[in-house]
Design a protein around this motif. Sequence first.
Motif, PDB file in Angstrom:
ATOM      1  N   VAL A   1       0.863  -1.186   0.000  1.00 47.37           N
ATOM      2  CA  VAL A   1       0.000   0.000   0.000  1.00 47.37           C
ATOM      3  C   VAL A   1       0.891   1.226   0.000  1.00 47.37           C
ATOM      4  O   VAL A   1       1.788   1.357   0.849  1.00 47.37           O
ATOM      5  CB  VAL A   1      -0.930   0.023   1.235  1.00 47.37           C
ATOM      6  N   CYS A   2       0.709   2.120  -0.960  1.00 46.58           N
ATOM      7  CA  CYS A   2       1.551   3.331  -0.973  1.00 46.58           C
ATOM      8  C   CYS A   2       0.720   4.552  -1.357  1.00 46.58           C
ATOM      9  O   CYS A   2       0.838   5.105  -2.431  1.00 46.58           O
ATOM     10  CB  CYS A   2       2.768   3.179  -1.875  1.00 46.58           C
ATOM     11  N   ASP A   3      -0.154   4.935  -0.443  1.00 48.48           N
ATOM     12  CA  ASP A   3      -0.893   6.186  -0.595  1.00 48.48           C
ATOM     13  C   ASP A   3      -1.044   6.791   0.790  1.00 48.48           C
ATOM     14  O   ASP A   3      -0.388   6.354   1.745  1.00 48.48           O
ATOM     15  CB  ASP A   3      -2.244   5.947  -1.278  1.00 48.48           C
ATOM     16  N   GLY A   4      -1.901   7.786   0.932  1.00 50.29           N
ATOM     17  CA  GLY A   4      -2.046   8.440   2.223  1.00 50.29           C
ATOM     18  C   GLY A   4      -2.545   7.528   3.318  1.00 50.29           C
ATOM     19  O   GLY A   4      -2.308   7.789   4.505  1.00 50.29           O
ATOM     20  N   SER A   5      -3.215   6.428   2.962  1.00 48.65           N
ATOM     21  CA  SER A   5      -3.733   5.531   3.995  1.00 48.65           C
ATOM     22  C   SER A   5      -2.622   4.892   4.807  1.00 48.65           C
ATOM     23  O   SER A   5      -2.821   4.550   5.978  1.00 48.65           O
ATOM     24  CB  SER A   5      -4.613   4.448   3.365  1.00 48.65           C
ATOM     25  N   ALA A   6      -1.440   4.721   4.218  1.00 48.15           N
ATOM     26  CA  ALA A   6      -0.317   4.090   4.930  1.00 48.15           C
ATOM     27  C   ALA A   6       0.422   5.068   5.835  1.00 48.15           C
ATOM     28  O   ALA A   6       1.184   4.643   6.702  1.00 48.15           O
ATOM     29  CB  ALA A   6       0.657   3.473   3.930  1.00 48.15           C
ATOM     30  N   VAL A   7       0.229   6.361   5.625  1.00 48.74           N
ATOM     31  CA  VAL A   7       0.898   7.370   6.456  1.00 48.74           C
ATOM     32  C   VAL A   7       0.289   7.280   7.857  1.00 48.74           C
ATOM     33  O   VAL A   7      -0.921   7.454   8.018  1.00 48.74           O
ATOM     34  CB  VAL A   7       0.719   8.774   5.861  1.00 48.74           C
ATOM     35  N   PRO A   8       1.095   7.017   8.883  1.00 49.06           N
ATOM     36  CA  PRO A   8       0.516   6.608  10.167  1.00 49.06           C
ATOM     37  C   PRO A   8      -0.133   7.694  11.000  1.00 49.06           C
ATOM     38  O   PRO A   8      -0.883   7.386  11.921  1.00 49.06           O
ATOM     39  CB  PRO A   8       1.705   6.001  10.914  1.00 49.06           C
ATOM     40  N   SER A   9       0.141   8.967  10.708  1.00 48.19           N
ATOM     41  CA  SER A   9      -0.465  10.020  11.529  1.00 48.19           C
ATOM     42  C   SER A   9      -0.518  11.315  10.741  1.00 48.19           C
ATOM     43  O   SER A   9       0.105  11.456   9.684  1.00 48.19           O
ATOM     44  CB  SER A   9       0.345  10.235  12.818  1.00 48.19           C
ATOM     45  N   SER A  10      -1.249  12.270  11.296  1.00 44.65           N
ATOM     46  CA  SER A  10      -1.315  13.598  10.693  1.00 44.65           C
ATOM     47  C   SER A  10       0.076  14.228  10.685  1.00 44.65           C
ATOM     48  O   SER A  10       0.884  14.018  11.592  1.00 44.65           O
ATOM     49  CB  SER A  10      -2.287  14.475  11.489  1.00 44.65           C
ATOM     50  N   LEU A  11       0.340  15.030   9.649  1.00 46.76           N
ATOM     51  CA  LEU A  11       1.648  15.677   9.512  1.00 46.76           C
ATOM     52  C   LEU A  11       1.655  17.120  10.003  1.00 46.76           C
ATOM     53  O   LEU A  11       2.710  17.659  10.332  1.00 46.76           O
ATOM     54  CB  LEU A  11       2.100  15.661   8.046  1.00 46.76           C
ATOM     55  N   GLY A  12       0.505  17.760   9.980  1.00 45.45           N
ATOM     56  CA  GLY A  12       0.466  19.185  10.289  1.00 45.45           C
ATOM     57  C   GLY A  12       0.818  20.059   9.108  1.00 45.45           C
ATOM     58  O   GLY A  12       0.723  21.283   9.177  1.00 45.45           O
ATOM     59  N   VAL A  13       1.238  19.442   7.995  1.00 40.76           N
ATOM     60  CA  VAL A  13       1.549  20.155   6.755  1.00 40.76           C
ATOM     61  C   VAL A  13       0.996  19.334   5.595  1.00 40.76           C
ATOM     62  O   VAL A  13       0.594  18.177   5.759  1.00 40.76           O
ATOM     63  CB  VAL A  13       3.069  20.371   6.566  1.00 40.76           C
ATOM     64  N   ASN A  14       1.008  19.907   4.421  1.00 35.71           N
ATOM     65  CA  ASN A  14       0.506  19.232   3.230  1.00 35.71           C
ATOM     66  C   ASN A  14       1.322  17.960   2.965  1.00 35.71           C
ATOM     67  O   ASN A  14       2.547  18.005   2.927  1.00 35.71           O
ATOM     68  CB  ASN A  14       0.581  20.171   2.030  1.00 35.71           C
ATOM     69  N   PRO A  15       0.672  16.802   2.734  1.00 36.94           N
ATOM     70  CA  PRO A  15       1.385  15.520   2.671  1.00 36.94           C
ATOM     71  C   PRO A  15       1.819  15.063   1.287  1.00 36.94           C
ATOM     72  O   PRO A  15       2.335  13.956   1.137  1.00 36.94           O
ATOM     73  CB  PRO A  15       0.352  14.541   3.234  1.00 36.94           C
ATOM     74  N   GLN A  16       1.621  15.893   0.259  1.00 34.95           N
ATOM     75  CA  GLN A  16       1.832  15.439  -1.110  1.00 34.95           C
ATOM     76  C   GLN A  16       3.188  14.770  -1.319  1.00 34.95           C
ATOM     77  O   GLN A  16       3.283  13.629  -1.787  1.00 34.95           O
ATOM     78  CB  GLN A  16       1.678  16.631  -2.059  1.00 34.95           C
ATOM     79  N   ILE A  17       4.281  15.452  -0.963  1.00 31.18           N
ATOM     80  CA  ILE A  17       5.575  14.859  -1.288  1.00 31.18           C
ATOM     81  C   ILE A  17       6.031  13.842  -0.245  1.00 31.18           C
ATOM     82  O   ILE A  17       6.940  13.063  -0.528  1.00 31.18           O
ATOM     83  CB  ILE A  17       6.660  15.916  -1.575  1.00 31.18           C
ATOM     84  N   THR A  18       5.404  13.820   0.921  1.00 28.53           N
ATOM     85  CA  THR A  18       5.652  12.697   1.838  1.00 28.53           C
ATOM     86  C   THR A  18       5.181  11.404   1.192  1.00 28.53           C
ATOM     87  O   THR A  18       5.892  10.388   1.182  1.00 28.53           O
ATOM     88  CB  THR A  18       4.921  12.918   3.177  1.00 28.53           C
ATOM     89  N   ILE A  19       3.967  11.417   0.631  1.00 25.40           N
ATOM     90  CA  ILE A  19       3.438  10.228  -0.036  1.00 25.40           C
ATOM     91  C   ILE A  19       4.315   9.849  -1.225  1.00 25.40           C
ATOM     92  O   ILE A  19       4.630   8.668  -1.445  1.00 25.40           O
ATOM     93  CB  ILE A  19       1.982  10.473  -0.464  1.00 25.40           C
ATOM     94  N   MET A  20       4.730  10.826  -2.017  1.00 24.91           N
ATOM     95  CA  MET A  20       5.567  10.555  -3.182  1.00 24.91           C
ATOM     96  C   MET A  20       6.916   9.963  -2.786  1.00 24.91           C
ATOM     97  O   MET A  20       7.424   9.044  -3.441  1.00 24.91           O
ATOM     98  CB  MET A  20       5.774  11.835  -3.983  1.00 24.91           C
ATOM     99  N   ALA A  21       7.519  10.502  -1.719  1.00 25.86           N
ATOM    100  CA  ALA A  21       8.818   9.993  -1.272  1.00 25.86           C
ATOM    101  C   ALA A  21       8.699   8.564  -0.768  1.00 25.86           C
ATOM    102  O   ALA A  21       9.561   7.713  -1.047  1.00 25.86           O
ATOM    103  CB  ALA A  21       9.393  10.906  -0.194  1.00 25.86           C
ATOM    104  N   LEU A  22       7.640   8.256  -0.014  1.00 21.29           N
ATOM    105  CA  LEU A  22       7.447   6.893   0.471  1.00 21.29           C
ATOM    106  C   LEU A  22       7.181   5.931  -0.687  1.00 21.29           C
ATOM    107  O   LEU A  22       7.645   4.779  -0.668  1.00 21.29           O
ATOM    108  CB  LEU A  22       6.291   6.853   1.469  1.00 21.29           C
ATOM    109  N   ALA A  23       6.464   6.394  -1.708  1.00 18.41           N
ATOM    110  CA  ALA A  23       6.221   5.554  -2.884  1.00 18.41           C
ATOM    111  C   ALA A  23       7.525   5.288  -3.638  1.00 18.41           C
ATOM    112  O   ALA A  23       7.775   4.166  -4.106  1.00 18.41           O
ATOM    113  CB  ALA A  23       5.204   6.228  -3.806  1.00 18.41           C
TER     114      ALA A  23
END
Length: 538
Positions: A493-515
């Motif tokens: 799974v590699c989308d926002g659902s796998a991100v374990p908690s809120s970031l407090g900032v826009n998550p776009q490139i966090t998801i891209m980096a994890l992918a």
Amino acid sequence: MSIPTPTRTPPPTRDTGTPAYTDGTGTFHPTTRRLVAGRTLAGETIITVDACVIGSGAGGAPVAKELAEGGMRVAVLEDGDWHETASFTARPRDMTPRLYRDAGQIVTVGTPPIGLPLGRAVGGTTLINSGTCFRTPDHVLTQWQRDFGLAELTTANLDPFFRRVEREINVSRVPAGLAGSSARLVLEGAARLGLSGGHLFRNAKGCVGSGVCAFGCPTGAKQHTGITYVPRAWAAGATTYTGVTAQRVVHRDGRVAEVVARTAAGGTLRVRCRHAIVACGTLLTPALLAASGVGQASGELGGNLSIHPASAARAVFDEDLDPWTGVPQSAYVDGLQAEGIMFEGISGPPDQAAASTPRTGAAHRDLMLQARRTASFGVMVHDTARGSVRRRAGQTVIRYDLHPDDAARFQRGMAVLAEIFFAVGAREVVVPLAGVPTLRGGDVGPLTTARIRPRDVSAMAFHPLGTARAGADPATSVVDPDLRMHGIDGLHVCDGSAVPSSLGVNPQITIMALATRLAYHLLGKPAPEHEPVPTAIA
């Protein structure tokens, strides 16, 4: 005789200033578009690939591109359509039903109801978001290491993957000249109050500030995944199937076997594969996993939903501002970030403003008649509450109740934003909190003394995360630290659902980096340490 230590050539630098943002030359244009429309696939179609990627947004497109360039045969399934940049009219009333899931009408069930817009097209929500790019904050990564056992997700380990993503989508800073009038006023007011802020970094190349980022960039300047990663995946041999909805992932003896999907023509597409990468998004991934009979052992699937509730205040000035000119989300104020409050720009064309202005009847008409002289700016809250996503009677139900502490954050944030506006000459300020009258004469007392409950907040939300969260312990997570489904080989799974908690900032490139990290892991490649270092970054 001493043996000299080999010298390591440092990576080059990459400019992230005004020239990088405004220069539109050198964008990638594929010679071949490897698209198959689901409306042409009646009956049963069977294909065989190495990897089937379900979704083409911030998670799916990067992993598809990297796997294809690494030599894998890749199929990308997307239930939306492919849209040419030339077809974007810049009119919200035209583009919303075409580019948004459910025509932008997804709303949470709870107090208060909160709109949660998502994209539905090749490019996913990256096609219609504001393009803001923040790396994962260090303190969030530390929390993940401590609370979820994600020991490898350190700032240093993720840095090469962020650098690769930022180069691919040209993350650079918005120039002051394109930031727009609302940003100019808010940054000036924040400075007068001693609050830190600045211009945002965005994935743009050749931006002219047309002001309609949320409705499909008509110039092709916003570097969403549909015009960056997806075409590069095509160039490496991947094929995108549009109008195709994945129904389940079939697994046998603890191993992925195939993905079964329904086509727009009413047919069935079977994708035989060794790897299935689910990237449907935080709100849709849980249902697909549940339908596949996986991810439910911990009881966490579909839970832990975090969002960023957000709303905007509007301020009327004596001067013409033409707020629809310039980049809609171009500036930020982070002086209250420690309190869980971020201020980010928000503006758009008049019909967008009409739909979001918090008044009705004659009061709404009066505000719209002053639209040229109205500035707006957003308040985004790092939420305390957690919601859930479940399937009920064939429908996706998003349950979320705003926490009283978050209502208090909105009250605090709106009061500070009103002070910012008054500091630069606002005549009146309108806030989206029930029972608070229009603020005039620099007086924020009616707001600060009001009793604001969750039901009094008028908000939208963005950045849903966490419904199939990653973690080392299968008892409290859905996927492991490498985003593999606990107990199923080949399913990730590699989308926002796998991100374990809120970031407090826009998550776009966090998801891209994890992918990107996932793709490198599947390919057995070392981290891309050679990627250029940005001259500045958020």
